[in-house]
Design a protein around this motif. Structure first.
Motif, PDB file in Angstrom:
ATOM      1  N   LYS A   9      -4.000   5.554  -6.983  1.00 43.52           N
ATOM      2  CA  LYS A   9      -5.407   5.928  -7.103  1.00 43.52           C
ATOM      3  C   LYS A   9      -5.698   6.556  -8.460  1.00 43.52           C
ATOM      4  O   LYS A   9      -4.817   7.091  -9.123  1.00 43.52           O
ATOM      5  N   LEU A  15       1.064   4.317  -2.748  1.00 47.71           N
ATOM      6  CA  LEU A  15       0.929   5.724  -2.362  1.00 47.71           C
ATOM      7  C   LEU A  15       2.092   6.543  -2.881  1.00 47.71           C
ATOM      8  O   LEU A  15       1.916   7.647  -3.413  1.00 47.71           O
ATOM      9  N   GLN A  45      -1.948   9.789   7.489  1.00 48.71           N
ATOM     10  CA  GLN A  45      -3.351   9.989   7.129  1.00 48.71           C
ATOM     11  C   GLN A  45      -3.843   8.861   6.217  1.00 48.71           C
ATOM     12  O   GLN A  45      -4.969   8.369   6.368  1.00 48.71           O
ATOM     13  N   TYR A  46      -3.004   8.419   5.306  1.00 41.91           N
ATOM     14  CA  TYR A  46      -3.366   7.350   4.376  1.00 41.91           C
ATOM     15  C   TYR A  46      -3.657   6.050   5.120  1.00 41.91           C
ATOM     16  O   TYR A  46      -4.569   5.300   4.762  1.00 41.91           O
ATOM     17  N   THR A  69       1.226  12.766   5.568  1.00 40.48           N
ATOM     18  CA  THR A  69       0.343  12.234   4.518  1.00 40.48           C
ATOM     19  C   THR A  69       0.289  10.710   4.576  1.00 40.48           C
ATOM     20  O   THR A  69      -0.751  10.106   4.325  1.00 40.48           O
ATOM     21  N   ARG A 107       0.837  -1.208   0.000  1.00 38.99           N
ATOM     22  CA  ARG A 107       0.000   0.000   0.000  1.00 38.99           C
ATOM     23  C   ARG A 107       0.864   1.248   0.000  1.00 38.99           C
ATOM     24  O   ARG A 107       0.558   2.231  -0.680  1.00 38.99           O
ATOM     25  N   GLN A 128       5.462  12.146  -0.612  1.00 44.25           N
ATOM     26  CA  GLN A 128       4.700  11.909   0.616  1.00 44.25           C
ATOM     27  C   GLN A 128       5.529  12.289   1.839  1.00 44.25           C
ATOM     28  O   GLN A 128       6.757  12.144   1.841  1.00 44.25           O
TER      29      GLN A 128
END
Length: 328
Positions: free
Chosen positions: A102, A13, A26-27, A23, A9, A19
């Motif tokens: 994403k 990201l 938060q993810y 961040t 993951r 990042q």
């Protein structure tokens, strides 16, 4: 969440852009401490990530991490995400985000003509992929619809040899070999229309790959040909429509389009099937079939059938007809 899942993951990201600790925290929904985040960063090489392609700036909890990549590489990734079929972006969204990040709303697909991303499609794709990987036969119990013009040439249930999955015009198709007769034949089915199961019967998939490639080479699209002949297709397009058609990929055996007066002549060699005739009708009055005579006759026959509908009332039922099923 397992450690390897967190790493995957995090990789997804980072592919989206630079990042920070904040961040990343938060993810992951605030479930990681700054120290845990830094340990994940250090452990990325466990999933095969080359640290030479990775940079960080700043100090301690103010660091920013990002992947070194060119604008071309980043835009390629954005384009890949944007054109994924709906079945992946909906049914497999979390996995897709791990792999390519994403969805970027600036690059999107209309998904026009695509099969709806329902559970049966996703399940059948898994069944077929598993059967192909393990070289096991599939039993097709039934089929709803007839998108590849099989007609009455096959009686279900039936065992087939799964060779590949092909994505074509927004749908997934099973490319298989039917070997009940002396001469094996290549048959295609729309994946979401099938009721199927994996059998315990094995086969040598590689023995049939050349047969499949040869058969599909002379189909227009994916549908069954009406016979075993290869025809010289010759079409005349109007000037404006021809300018579009000549620049699109339609068939492996398509010749170089030739200017002809104020129009274009387009030629290719393939079998005749329902998909070819349906494709011709989408160009309306901007195309004329020149050859072969068999295709001219089939095209005109469909024109006559459609003209007869002008005499029908709105309540008259429409009868399904398929004049393009294989001649057996």
């Amino acid at each position: 969440m397992k450690h390897i899942d967190r790493l995957n993951r995090l990789m997804g990201l980072l592919k989206e852009g630079p990042q920070t600790v904040d961040t990343i925290d938060q993810y992951f929904g605030g479930e990681l401490t700054p120290r845990q985040i830094r340990r994940l960063i250090d452990a990325l090489e466990l999933i095969g990530f080359d640290r030479k392609e990775f940079e960080s700036t700043g100090r301690a909890n103010k660091k920013t991490w990002h992947i070194k990549s060119s604008p071309y590489e980043r835009n390629t990734q954005r384009l890949l995400r944007g054109v994924l079929p709906r079945v992946f972006s909906i049914k497999r969204q979390e996995l897709v985000e791990k792999l390519v990040g994403k969805l970027d709303v600036a690059i999107d697909s209309s998904h026009f003509y695509e099969t709806e991303a329902h559970r049966k499609l996703d399940e059948n794709l898994e069944i077929i992929a598993t059967a192909i990987d393990s070289s096991r036969k599939l039993k097709i119990n039934n089929i709803s619809g007839d998108s590849t013009s099989i007609g009455n040439s096959i009686n279900f249930p039936i065992d087939v040899l799964p060779i590949s999955i092909r994505y074509h015009r927004g749908c997934f198709y099973l490319v298989s070999v039917l070997h009940e007769k002396v001469q094996p034949s290549v048959v295609t089915f729309q994946v979401d229309q099938l009721s199927l199961t994996i059998t315990d019967k094995s086969f040598e998939r590689q023995d049939y790959v050349e047969l499949v490639e040869s058969a599909l080479k002379y189909r227009f699209g994916i549908s069954q040909n009406i016979d075993g002949e290869v025809y010289d297709i010759r079409l005349r397009f109007s000037s404006t429509t021809g300018e579009f058609v000549k620049n699109q990929f339609w068939h492996d055996e398509m010749n170089t389009p030739q200017r002809n007066g104020d129009g274009w002549i387009i030629e290719f060699q393939c079998g005749i099937n329902r998909e070819l005739v349906g494709w011709l009708f989408q160009w309306m009055s901007n195309v004329k079939v020149l050859a072969p005579p068999k295709l001219v006759d089939l095209y005109n026959e469909q024109l006559d059938l459609m003209l007869k509908l002008r005499g029908h009332t709105d309540d008259d039922p429409l009868e399904y007809t398929n004049r393009f099923a294989p001649q057996v």
